[in-house]
Design a protein around this motif. Structure first.
Motif, mmCIF file in Angstrom:
data_model
loop_
_atom_site.group_PDB
_atom_site.id
_atom_site.type_symbol
_atom_site.label_atom_id
_atom_site.label_comp_id
_atom_site.label_asym_id
_atom_site.label_seq_id
_atom_site.Cartn_x
_atom_site.Cartn_y
_atom_site.Cartn_z
ATOM 1 N N LEU A 1 3.525 8.476 13.138
ATOM 2 C CA LEU A 1 2.576 8.810 12.081
ATOM 3 C C LEU A 1 2.798 7.942 10.862
ATOM 4 N N LYS B 1 1.254 4.634 11.277
ATOM 5 C CA LYS B 1 -0.189 4.701 11.059
ATOM 6 C C LYS B 1 -0.496 4.696 9.567
ATOM 7 N N SER B 2 0.285 5.451 8.835
ATOM 8 C CA SER B 2 0.098 5.440 7.384
ATOM 9 C C SER B 2 0.325 4.052 6.822
ATOM 10 N N LEU C 1 -0.189 1.251 8.363
ATOM 11 C CA LEU C 1 -1.386 0.469 8.685
ATOM 12 C C LEU C 1 -2.461 0.707 7.645
ATOM 13 N N ALA C 2 -2.649 1.962 7.293
ATOM 14 C CA ALA C 2 -3.703 2.282 6.323
ATOM 15 C C ALA C 2 -3.368 1.766 4.933
ATOM 16 N N ILE C 3 -2.121 1.963 4.500
ATOM 17 C CA ILE C 3 -1.766 1.623 3.119
ATOM 18 C C ILE C 3 -1.733 0.101 2.907
ATOM 19 N N ARG D 1 -3.713 -1.939 3.708
ATOM 20 C CA ARG D 1 -5.044 -2.458 3.418
ATOM 21 C C ARG D 1 -5.554 -2.070 2.040
ATOM 22 N N VAL D 2 -4.802 -1.234 1.332
ATOM 23 C CA VAL D 2 -5.343 -0.766 0.061
ATOM 24 C C VAL D 2 -4.593 -1.263 -1.166
ATOM 25 N N TYR E 1 -3.766 -7.116 -0.306
ATOM 26 C CA TYR E 1 -4.537 -7.272 0.922
ATOM 27 C C TYR E 1 -5.743 -8.167 0.695
ATOM 28 N N ARG E 2 -6.479 -7.866 -0.341
ATOM 29 C CA ARG E 2 -7.683 -8.658 -0.580
ATOM 30 C C ARG E 2 -7.321 -10.086 -0.919
ATOM 31 N N VAL F 1 3.579 2.943 -4.462
ATOM 32 C CA VAL F 1 2.877 3.883 -3.593
ATOM 33 C C VAL F 1 3.819 4.252 -2.468
ATOM 34 N N ARG F 2 3.870 5.525 -2.213
ATOM 35 C CA ARG F 2 4.748 5.971 -1.133
ATOM 36 C C ARG F 2 3.937 6.042 0.140
ATOM 37 N N GLY G 1 5.405 7.140 3.118
ATOM 38 C CA GLY G 1 5.779 8.398 3.751
ATOM 39 C C GLY G 1 7.267 8.488 3.968
ATOM 40 N N THR H 1 -9.864 7.136 8.683
ATOM 41 C CA THR H 1 -8.473 7.166 8.236
ATOM 42 C C THR H 1 -7.822 8.488 8.596
ATOM 43 N N LEU I 1 -7.335 8.523 12.362
ATOM 44 C CA LEU I 1 -6.230 7.642 12.765
ATOM 45 C C LEU I 1 -4.932 8.435 12.820
ATOM 46 N N HIS I 2 -4.746 9.280 11.831
ATOM 47 C CA HIS I 2 -3.519 10.067 11.774
ATOM 48 C C HIS I 2 -3.561 11.280 12.681
ATOM 49 N N PHE J 1 -14.079 -3.402 0.423
ATOM 50 C CA PHE J 1 -13.080 -2.507 0.976
ATOM 51 C C PHE J 1 -12.930 -2.767 2.465
ATOM 52 N N ALA J 2 -11.746 -2.539 2.968
ATOM 53 C CA ALA J 2 -11.484 -2.627 4.397
ATOM 54 C C ALA J 2 -10.577 -1.467 4.778
ATOM 55 N N VAL K 1 -8.569 0.688 8.364
ATOM 56 C CA VAL K 1 -8.103 0.592 9.744
ATOM 57 C C VAL K 1 -8.630 1.796 10.506
ATOM 58 N N CYS L 1 -9.643 3.095 -2.099
ATOM 59 C CA CYS L 1 -8.197 2.840 -1.976
ATOM 60 C C CYS L 1 -7.426 4.081 -2.415
ATOM 61 N N ILE M 1 -7.587 6.750 0.274
ATOM 62 C CA ILE M 1 -6.699 6.486 1.404
ATOM 63 C C ILE M 1 -5.272 6.903 1.043
ATOM 64 N N VAL N 1 -3.054 9.751 2.969
ATOM 65 C CA VAL N 1 -1.719 9.478 3.503
ATOM 66 C C VAL N 1 -0.691 10.427 2.904
ATOM 67 N N ASN O 1 1.633 12.935 5.071
ATOM 68 C CA ASN O 1 3.083 12.807 5.019
ATOM 69 C C ASN O 1 3.778 14.121 4.765
#
Lengths: 550, 222
Positions: A124, A127-128, A130-132, A134-135, A139-140, A172-173, A175, B31, B34-35, B66-67, B69, B153, B156, B160, B164
């Motif tokens: 898990l 996965k987090s 992966l998501a974070i 991108r934000v 990333y940009r 940013v945490r 997890g 998102t 995904l989890h 924005f992008a 996953v 952002c 997301i 998360v 968590n």
């Protein structure tokens, strides 16, 4: 209540989970900064090799770098695994963007089931991640990397160093996962102040545009002295040093692209090596004492050319961030001349390259013995201690720097096996095939090339060690090449995706640069008196012409 | 306490332009899913099971900077797009001020004996409140692209954070129980049982409920 200690099987499992979690964490982060969209397939049948039930590819160099950094250890209290993401411009400015930290604290959860709950929570957490990834702002930035800048990564193990992120960085945490031996936490500290440092800290590293200009500008006054060093190098003793001509030979042009690093080759000039960097050598020792640091500065989009000693005079293909791998204690200095002012300039000049330059770059590779970067079987302490000696045994040690030219995704070939046709650059097939051609190329060898040897060249031969970090060399710079999902033309060793991306971000026209503008203006001003005299002589003709217009 | 009483409820709010609704909703829903998706379970004898592999892919938004996953599953993506498309149409057609909300609920099935029908017990509820704005010119639209991107952002990161906390999750089921916990109808991934519904708020501020129960499952059953 005090539970029984972790069974040995559980302990073994847990250690394995944490180790692979760390490796996968690095993969996710680095892959998220390559500048491309990542896509992996779901598979209903377990393959047995997909850790944490997630399809995360393993880029071999990245795994290698991570393993080196960890040196067989696992994150523990006070020993964190950090992935530093930084940005480097074509002018040599660099800054840290993010530090991803995988840490362990002492808070234990004795009750938790290792093989089940911990494993699933680690999944898990990935996965987090992966998501974070991108934000955050990087990333940009990384999606737009190309000619103006590239994104680099560096893995280190030990204490987290956040000072390079500037003021007001945010955290940013991602997890946490409790385990019987401690709580794993994954977080990211990222810079929010993206303004570059305004003062140029690298006085001795002229912008690469200057050097390219030397290539392509017609010299209006052939009788003039050999090309001058750029203005930025005005403080130099012009006589002594590297003639720009030879610089141009040694310059490995870079052409960035937003696509797989096959197009990314770094340019470095010899110029910056005029001072053999003893400090670099010294600082090399720092990591050796004490913990088994192994610091590599790896460009996620970098393919570089190691010093090409013995290949004619075009022998200074120096990996840009070569020295980057050296200094554990001062990661900032890896990317360029010291912010502290005490460290000599380290070459770090990606250049705006053109196609021609890029091809020229490739040629010196042939015929030169490079040892491909192969993961050393021995662990880091050994390699690190080698480098502490500072001096290479031979020039070849310098060559052992990492050059991995990826010709296919995750394929690792020694460089001397990489033929021009394999090199995944557009029009690679039409590149000059060997160094001799390059020598005959008037663009590379203008007639008035001076006799003086670059002192650096000399020092390289004698010391053989300038700036080298033997042990770590082959680990320092890796290039990752992903093949895009485009069909490949059998005729040209170039696929549509590469071509498109390559030309999507063309380098800036040299004529648009300020330097060439300034240079030609200076020349224009110089020639004014002469021109005025000519015009005055012909004033009658001009008057007659004007009459016809009226 | 039963899960129903402990049903987590999370609320997210976004203000978007009309053409951004779909992408913003998909970003949030994907998102979360995904989890909340695993690989396919393969039960072996003696009650053990192995788990398939979940692939992921990046999605770039066209109308938002924005992008995100998402899980690599075309079936799942189609199902979400269908739901979000209907929500967007409802928003547009309702004549409301452009306010509504879409909900993603994870539930467990509790089989009851005849004549009672199965109970659906929610254990996690995500609600996205949407406010559609109208922009006057291109410059405003450009700013909106960036602003909404930044907002997403933040969302997301919020999602998360919730994930968590490692709060209640249904126990891993035995083979006979797996369909009470997971949606096993997809061929490549296995999300927890979920349903998507939405409400449009009309201009008087009252909720006009248009719930589509078990939208996804029904759609796929066709």
């Amino acid at each position: 209540a005090m539970d029984t200690d972790l069974s040995s099987q559980d302990r073994k499992d847990l250690d394995k989970f944490i180790k692979f979690f760390a490796l996968k964490t690095v993969q996710v982060i680095v892959q998220a900064r390559l500048g491309e969209k990542i896509c992996t397939r779901s598979s209903s049948s377990p393959t047995g090799s997909d850790w944490f039930n997630l399809a995360i590819k393993d880029i071999p160099e990245v795994t290698h770098e991570a393993k080196k950094a960890l040196a067989g250890q696992l994150p523990a209290v006070g020993r964190s695994m950090c992935v530093e993401i930084s940005l480097k411009t074509s002018e040599g400015d660099s800054m840290e963007l993010e530090i991803w930290c995988l840490e362990m604290n002492e808070k234990c959860d004795k009750e938790i089931k290792v093989s089940y709950t911990v494993y699933n929570r680690l999944s898990l957490l990935l996965k987090s991640l992966l998501a974070i990834t991108r934000v955050t702002p990087a990333y940009r930035l990384s999606r737009k990397q190309g000619h103006e800048y590239v994104i680099l990564y560096r893995i280190y193990f030990g204490e987290v160093q956040l000072s390079g992120l500037g003021e007001g960085f945010q955290t940013v945490r991602v997890g946490t996962v409790g385990t019987p031996v401690g709580t794993i936490t994954l977080s990211c500290a990222y810079r929010i102040n993206l303004a570059f440092m305004s003062t140029r800290q690298f006085e001795r590293t002229p912008p690469i545009m200057g050097i390219i200009i030397d290539h392509f500008v017609d010299r209006p006054y052939p009788s003039s002295s050999p090309m001058h060093p750029c203005n930025y190098r005005a403080g130099e003793d012009n006589g002594a040093v590297y003639p720009s001509v030879e610089d141009s030979q040694e310059v490995c042009t870079t052409s960035f692209s937003t696509s797989p690093p096959s197009q990314c080759v770094f340019t470095v000039t010899k110029a910056h090596f005029q001072t053999p960097p003893p400090v670099v050598t010294d600082t090399l020792k720092v990591p050796v004492m004490g913990l088994a640091f192994s610091h590599q500065l790896s460009s996620s989009r970098l393919s570089y050319q190691p010093a090409a000693l013995g290949v004619g005079s075009a022998d200074m293909g120096y990996p840009v961030l070569f020295a980057g791998g050296l200094n554990a204690a001062h990661p900032h200095q890896l990317l360029g001349p010291g912010k502290d002012g005490g460290v000599p300039p380290i070459p770090s000049q990606p250049a705006h390259g053109t196609q021609a330059d890029q091809e020229r770059l490739c040629t010196p590779l042939d015929g030169v013995h490079y040892s491909a970067a192969t993961p050393s079987s021995s662990e880091d302490t050994e390699t690190v201690s080698n480098s502490s000696e500072g001096k290479c045994g031979s020039p070849h040690d310098l060559l052992e720097t990492i050059f991995i030219r990826k010709v296919g995704a995750f394929v690792n070939k020694p460089i001397n096996q990489v033929t021009m046709a394999n090199l995944d650059i557009p029009f690679a097939m039409f590149a000059p095939k060997n160094v001799e051609l390059e020598d005959n190329d008037p663009m590379v060898n203008p007639p008035d090339s001076p006799e003086t040897e670059s002192p650096l060249q000399g020092s390289l031969h004698s010391e053989g060690s300038s700036g080298s970090s033997t042990g770590n060399t082959h680990d320092d710079f890796v290039m990752i090449d992903f093949k895009p999902a485009f069909s490949k033309d059998d005729i040209l060793p170039m696929d549509l995706g590469t071509f498109y991306r390559e030309f999507q971000n063309p380098p800036q026209l040299s004529s648009l640069s300020i330097d060439i503008g300034a240079q030609s203006m200076a020349e224009d001003l110089d020639s004014l008196p002469e021109k005025l005299a000519v015009h005055e002589k012909n004033v009658k003709e001009f008057d007659a012409f004007v009459e016809t217009l009226q | 306490a039963t899960p129903a009483m402990n049903c987590r409820a999370e609320v997210l709010e976004v203000s978007v332009e009309g053409r951004q609704v779909e992408e913003a909703m998909l970003a949030v829903l994907h998102t979360v899913l995904l989890h909340r998706s695993t690989g396919k379970f393969h039960y072996k004898k003696e009650g053990t099971y192995s788990i398939g592999t979940v692939g992921t892919q990046d999605v770039d938004c066209d109308f938002i900077d924005f992008a995100y996953v998402r899980v690599s599953s075309e079936e799942l993506d189609r199902a979400l797009r269908k739901a979000v498309g209907e929500f967007k149409d409802a928003l547009r057609n309702s004549g409301s001020d452009g306010m509504g909300q879409i909900s993603l609920e994870f539930y467990q099935k509790k089989k009851s004996r005849w004549p009672f029908s199965d109970e659906c017990i929610p254990w996690e509820l995500w609600t996205i409140k949407v406010n559609v704005v109208n922009l006057a010119n291109e410059q405003e639209r450009q700013i909106c692209r960036e602003k909404v991107g930044e907002k997403l952002c933040e969302k997301i990161i919020n999602i998360v954070e919730v994930m968590n906390r490692h709060e209640y999750l249904p126990k891993m089921p035995t083979q006979s129980e797996v369909d009470n916990v997971f949606d096993t109808s997809l061929k490549d991934v296995q999300p927890y049982l979920y349903k998507i519904s939405y409400q449009i708020t009309d201009s008087l501020g009252t909720s006009v409920t248009t719930t589509m129960r078990r939208l996804i499952k029904d759609t796929l059953a066709l």
